[in-house]
Write a protein that holds these residues in place. Structure first.
Motif, PDB file in Angstrom:
ATOM      1  N   ALA A 108       0.819  -1.223   0.000  1.00 52.66           N
ATOM      2  CA  ALA A 108       0.000   0.000   0.000  1.00 52.66           C
ATOM      3  C   ALA A 108       0.846   1.264   0.000  1.00 52.66           C
ATOM      4  CB  ALA A 108      -0.929  -0.004   1.214  1.00 52.66           C
ATOM      5  N   ALA A 109       2.103   1.134   0.391  1.00 52.63           N
ATOM      6  CA  ALA A 109       2.995   2.302   0.358  1.00 52.63           C
ATOM      7  C   ALA A 109       3.256   2.752  -1.069  1.00 52.63           C
ATOM      8  CB  ALA A 109       4.318   1.964   1.047  1.00 52.63           C
ATOM      9  N   LYS A 110       3.134   1.802  -2.028  1.00 54.18           N
ATOM     10  CA  LYS A 110       3.438   2.114  -3.427  1.00 54.18           C
ATOM     11  C   LYS A 110       2.231   2.013  -4.357  1.00 54.18           C
ATOM     12  CE  LYS A 110       8.259   0.588  -3.054  1.00 54.18           C
ATOM     13  NZ  LYS A 110       9.315  -0.297  -3.607  1.00 54.18           N
ATOM     14  N   ASP A 111       1.233   1.214  -3.975  1.00 54.91           N
ATOM     15  CA  ASP A 111       0.066   0.959  -4.826  1.00 54.91           C
ATOM     16  C   ASP A 111      -1.087   1.866  -4.385  1.00 54.91           C
ATOM     17  OD1 ASP A 111      -2.354  -0.132  -5.919  1.00 54.91           O
ATOM     18  OD2 ASP A 111      -1.359  -2.061  -6.201  1.00 54.91           O
ATOM     19  N   SER A 112      -1.429   2.833  -5.217  1.00 55.73           N
ATOM     20  CA  SER A 112      -2.452   3.818  -4.835  1.00 55.73           C
ATOM     21  C   SER A 112      -3.837   3.195  -4.683  1.00 55.73           C
ATOM     22  CB  SER A 112      -2.495   4.953  -5.863  1.00 55.73           C
ATOM     23  OG  SER A 112      -2.813   4.464  -7.154  1.00 55.73           O
ATOM     24  N   GLN A 113      -4.136   2.137  -5.440  1.00 48.42           N
ATOM     25  CA  GLN A 113      -5.452   1.505  -5.331  1.00 48.42           C
ATOM     26  C   GLN A 113      -5.603   0.758  -4.003  1.00 48.42           C
ATOM     27  OE1 GLN A 113      -5.815  -0.825  -9.005  1.00 48.42           O
ATOM     28  NE2 GLN A 113      -7.196   0.733  -9.805  1.00 48.42           N
ATOM     29  N   LEU A 114      -4.558   0.037  -3.612  1.00 45.99           N
ATOM     30  CA  LEU A 114      -4.601  -0.644  -2.320  1.00 45.99           C
ATOM     31  C   LEU A 114      -4.638   0.373  -1.185  1.00 45.99           C
ATOM     32  CD1 LEU A 114      -2.123  -3.662  -2.616  1.00 45.99           C
ATOM     33  CD2 LEU A 114      -4.616  -3.642  -2.853  1.00 45.99           C
ATOM     34  N   ALA A 115      -3.847   1.426  -1.329  1.00 46.14           N
ATOM     35  CA  ALA A 115      -3.835   2.475  -0.310  1.00 46.14           C
ATOM     36  C   ALA A 115      -5.220   3.096  -0.166  1.00 46.14           C
ATOM     37  CB  ALA A 115      -2.812   3.544  -0.686  1.00 46.14           C
ATOM     38  N   ASP A 116      -5.879   3.336  -1.279  1.00 40.85           N
ATOM     39  CA  ASP A 116      -7.220   3.924  -1.245  1.00 40.85           C
ATOM     40  C   ASP A 116      -8.216   2.986  -0.560  1.00 40.85           C
ATOM     41  OD1 ASP A 116      -8.908   6.265  -2.569  1.00 40.85           O
ATOM     42  OD2 ASP A 116     -10.054   4.418  -2.844  1.00 40.85           O
ATOM     43  N   ALA A 117      -8.096   1.683  -0.825  1.00 44.30           N
ATOM     44  CA  ALA A 117      -9.003   0.708  -0.212  1.00 44.30           C
ATOM     45  C   ALA A 117      -8.836   0.695   1.304  1.00 44.30           C
ATOM     46  CB  ALA A 117      -8.735  -0.682  -0.788  1.00 44.30           C
ATOM     47  N   PRO A 128     -14.146   7.703  10.993  1.00 44.11           N
ATOM     48  CA  PRO A 128     -13.311   8.752  10.402  1.00 44.11           C
ATOM     49  C   PRO A 128     -12.428   9.480  11.413  1.00 44.11           C
ATOM     50  CG  PRO A 128     -15.592   9.478  10.535  1.00 44.11           C
ATOM     51  CD  PRO A 128     -15.583   8.019  10.883  1.00 44.11           C
ATOM     52  N   GLU A 129     -12.602   9.165  12.706  1.00 46.42           N
ATOM     53  CA  GLU A 129     -11.758   9.770  13.735  1.00 46.42           C
ATOM     54  C   GLU A 129     -10.460   8.991  13.959  1.00 46.42           C
ATOM     55  OE1 GLU A 129     -12.398  12.743  15.163  1.00 46.42           O
ATOM     56  OE2 GLU A 129     -14.051  12.764  13.724  1.00 46.42           O
ATOM     57  N   TYR A 130     -10.377   7.783  13.413  1.00 52.27           N
ATOM     58  CA  TYR A 130      -9.159   6.994  13.594  1.00 52.27           C
ATOM     59  C   TYR A 130      -8.005   7.616  12.803  1.00 52.27           C
ATOM     60  CZ  TYR A 130     -11.800   3.148  15.711  1.00 52.27           C
ATOM     61  OH  TYR A 130     -12.588   2.381  16.536  1.00 52.27           O
ATOM     62  N   ILE A 131      -6.803   7.513  13.362  1.00 58.23           N
ATOM     63  CA  ILE A 131      -5.599   7.977  12.688  1.00 58.23           C
ATOM     64  C   ILE A 131      -5.057   6.832  11.846  1.00 58.23           C
ATOM     65  CG2 ILE A 131      -3.272   8.906  13.007  1.00 58.23           C
ATOM     66  CD1 ILE A 131      -4.247   9.821  15.822  1.00 58.23           C
ATOM     67  N   LEU A 132      -4.645   7.125  10.622  1.00 57.41           N
ATOM     68  CA  LEU A 132      -4.063   6.115   9.744  1.00 57.41           C
ATOM     69  C   LEU A 132      -2.546   6.231   9.792  1.00 57.41           C
ATOM     70  CD1 LEU A 132      -4.335   3.882   7.620  1.00 57.41           C
ATOM     71  CD2 LEU A 132      -4.533   5.676   5.868  1.00 57.41           C
ATOM     72  N   PHE A 133      -1.886   5.168  10.248  1.00 49.49           N
ATOM     73  CA  PHE A 133      -0.423   5.108  10.265  1.00 49.49           C
ATOM     74  C   PHE A 133       0.054   4.550   8.930  1.00 49.49           C
ATOM     75  CE2 PHE A 133       0.815   4.696  15.067  1.00 49.49           C
ATOM     76  CZ  PHE A 133      -0.028   5.754  15.388  1.00 49.49           C
ATOM     77  N   GLY A 134       1.088   5.178   8.357  1.00 47.40           N
ATOM     78  CA  GLY A 134       1.656   4.675   7.112  1.00 47.40           C
ATOM     79  C   GLY A 134       3.094   5.108   6.960  1.00 47.40           C
ATOM     80  N   LEU A 135       3.811   4.439   6.070  1.00 47.19           N
ATOM     81  CA  LEU A 135       5.200   4.789   5.816  1.00 47.19           C
ATOM     82  C   LEU A 135       5.293   6.253   5.407  1.00 47.19           C
ATOM     83  CD1 LEU A 135       8.107   3.585   5.576  1.00 47.19           C
ATOM     84  CD2 LEU A 135       7.624   3.288   3.133  1.00 47.19           C
ATOM     85  N   GLY A 136       6.239   6.964   6.006  1.00 50.50           N
ATOM     86  CA  GLY A 136       6.371   8.395   5.751  1.00 50.50           C
ATOM     87  C   GLY A 136       6.403   8.745   4.272  1.00 50.50           C
ATOM     88  N   GLU A 192       2.069   6.351  -0.492  1.00 49.34           N
ATOM     89  CA  GLU A 192       0.728   6.410  -1.080  1.00 49.34           C
ATOM     90  C   GLU A 192      -0.341   6.239  -0.005  1.00 49.34           C
ATOM     91  OE1 GLU A 192      -0.357   7.134  -4.031  1.00 49.34           O
ATOM     92  OE2 GLU A 192       1.575   7.269  -5.046  1.00 49.34           O
ATOM     93  N   LEU A 193      -0.043   5.482   1.030  1.00 52.54           N
ATOM     94  CA  LEU A 193      -1.019   5.272   2.099  1.00 52.54           C
ATOM     95  C   LEU A 193      -1.311   6.575   2.840  1.00 52.54           C
ATOM     96  CD1 LEU A 193      -2.772   3.160   3.467  1.00 52.54           C
ATOM     97  CD2 LEU A 193      -0.859   2.638   4.992  1.00 52.54           C
ATOM     98  N   ILE A 194      -0.280   7.356   3.100  1.00 47.45           N
ATOM     99  CA  ILE A 194      -0.467   8.660   3.738  1.00 47.45           C
ATOM    100  C   ILE A 194      -1.272   9.577   2.830  1.00 47.45           C
ATOM    101  CG2 ILE A 194       0.713  10.738   4.538  1.00 47.45           C
ATOM    102  CD1 ILE A 194       0.947   8.451   6.506  1.00 47.45           C
ATOM    103  N   ARG A 195      -0.954   9.568   1.552  1.00 51.98           N
ATOM    104  CA  ARG A 195      -1.691  10.422   0.598  1.00 51.98           C
ATOM    105  C   ARG A 195      -3.153  10.006   0.505  1.00 51.98           C
ATOM    106  NH1 ARG A 195       3.515  10.826  -1.732  1.00 51.98           N
ATOM    107  NH2 ARG A 195       3.454   8.821  -2.802  1.00 51.98           N
ATOM    108  N   ALA A 196      -3.424   8.696   0.524  1.00 49.59           N
ATOM    109  CA  ALA A 196      -4.810   8.218   0.465  1.00 49.59           C
ATOM    110  C   ALA A 196      -5.575   8.639   1.710  1.00 49.59           C
ATOM    111  CB  ALA A 196      -4.834   6.702   0.315  1.00 49.59           C
ATOM    112  N   GLY A 197      -4.935   8.535   2.860  1.00 55.84           N
ATOM    113  CA  GLY A 197      -5.590   8.956   4.094  1.00 55.84           C
ATOM    114  C   GLY A 197      -5.984  10.420   4.057  1.00 55.84           C
ATOM    115  N   LYS A 198      -5.111  11.247   3.537  1.00 56.47           N
ATOM    116  CA  LYS A 198      -5.401  12.679   3.449  1.00 56.47           C
ATOM    117  C   LYS A 198      -6.543  12.945   2.483  1.00 56.47           C
ATOM    118  CE  LYS A 198      -0.831  14.314   4.830  1.00 56.47           C
ATOM    119  NZ  LYS A 198       0.416  15.019   4.441  1.00 56.47           N
ATOM    120  N   ARG A 199      -6.631  12.154   1.405  1.00 55.89           N
ATOM    121  CA  ARG A 199      -7.741  12.343   0.451  1.00 55.89           C
ATOM    122  C   ARG A 199      -9.087  12.089   1.116  1.00 55.89           C
ATOM    123  NH1 ARG A 199      -4.227   9.703  -3.201  1.00 55.89           N
ATOM    124  NH2 ARG A 199      -5.344   7.717  -2.999  1.00 55.89           N
ATOM    125  N   TYR A 200      -9.121  11.178   2.073  1.00 56.44           N
ATOM    126  CA  TYR A 200     -10.367  10.879   2.781  1.00 56.44           C
ATOM    127  C   TYR A 200     -10.573  11.776   3.996  1.00 56.44           C
ATOM    128  CZ  TYR A 200     -11.590   6.786   0.016  1.00 56.44           C
ATOM    129  OH  TYR A 200     -11.980   5.959  -1.006  1.00 56.44           O
TER     130      TYR A 200
END
Length: 252
Positions: free
Chosen positions: A118-127, A137-145, A148-156
């Motif tokens: 998910a750090a590299k695959d935007s579709q998995l990160a989005d899922a 939606p109050e949970y914090i999403l932890f991801g590799l600095g 893509e996972l961090i970027r997906a979290g911010k989109r939501y």
């Protein structure tokens, strides 16, 4: 300046004991509890939640691929919709136990191969981000600095925490060195503490290729199943405190 220290716990299963949960937990501020797919079982989950609450440590779900034999570290090809279901299911399981024990969850952090993919695959990160958002939606999403996972979290619109690793080395693209390669693991507590301090204060990490890679550090990962985990977390804590960096979770 403040930083969270998290650790993957609750990875024992049935008659099999993995990790040093009781020894490590006093030195961390957040824990990621296995949800029964890559490790853990319902009883281990409950006991680990109780341990975390007793130590006033923030709790997060640690969903992974359904891969007990491979400890969730083998890549499995799944549709994004299947990954969404996988993550919702595991968050829900831990959430119910936390609620039953009188606690509250703070975050979600994917495990192993799912995390790295998910750090590299935007579709998995989005899922994954969608699953977290839909459950709470109050949970914090932890991801590799910077992943893509961090970027997906911010989109939501999720709160995100850029995670850095004390006991892993980095590649020049900011990814972790695969465990199958030499130099992937850092076992020397002094080396681990020096890497963390550089990431926290300078916002950079030196890759194994020798490059200075920009990085954001919000939370530090310690692996509970590592033979050196306890000595590493002790050294990191003392180093951060000596450098006047506060150590606390995101609920404090």
């Amino acid at each position: 300046m403040s930083i969270d220290i998290n650790c993957d716990l609750g990875e024992s299963y049935g008659a099999y004991h993995i990790g040093n949960d009781e020894e490590i937990i006093p030195f961390v501020t957040s824990v990621n509890i296995a949800c029964g797919f890559h490790a853990g079982d319902p009883t281990t989950m409950r006991k680990t939640v109780s341990l975390a609450l007793g130590n006033k440590v923030a709790i997060g779900a640690h969903p992974g691929f359904h891969d007990l034999l491979g400890f969730g570290r083998r890549e499995i090809k799944m549709a994004a919709s299947e990954v969404y279901d996988l993550v919702v299911y595991q968050i829900g399981a831990l959430e119910a136990i936390v609620k039953a024990e009188g606690g509250k969850m703070q975050h979600v952090k994917p495990h192993g191969a799912l995390y790295n993919m998910a750090a590299k695959d935007s579709q998995l990160a989005d899922a994954i981000a969608k699953a977290v958002y839909k459950v709470n939606p109050e949970y914090i999403l932890f991801g590799l600095g910077g992943s893509e996972l961090i970027r997906a979290g911010k989109r939501y619109g999720l709160k995100t925490a850029n995670e850095v690793f004390a006991d892993r080395t980095y590649q020049s693209d900011g990814s972790l060195t695969p465990r199958t390669q030499e130099q992937a693991l850092i076992q020397d507590p002094v080396h681990a503490a020096e890497q963390i301090l550089h990431m926290v204060k300078e916002k950079r990490v030196v890759s194994i290729q020798g490059d200075e890679v920009p990085i954001q550090a919000d939370t530090i990962c310690i692996h509970g199943d590592s033979n050196h985990g306890l000595s590493i977390v002790k050294k990191i804590r003392s180093t951060l405190i000596q450098s006047k960096i506060n150590i606390k979770n995101f609920m404090q």
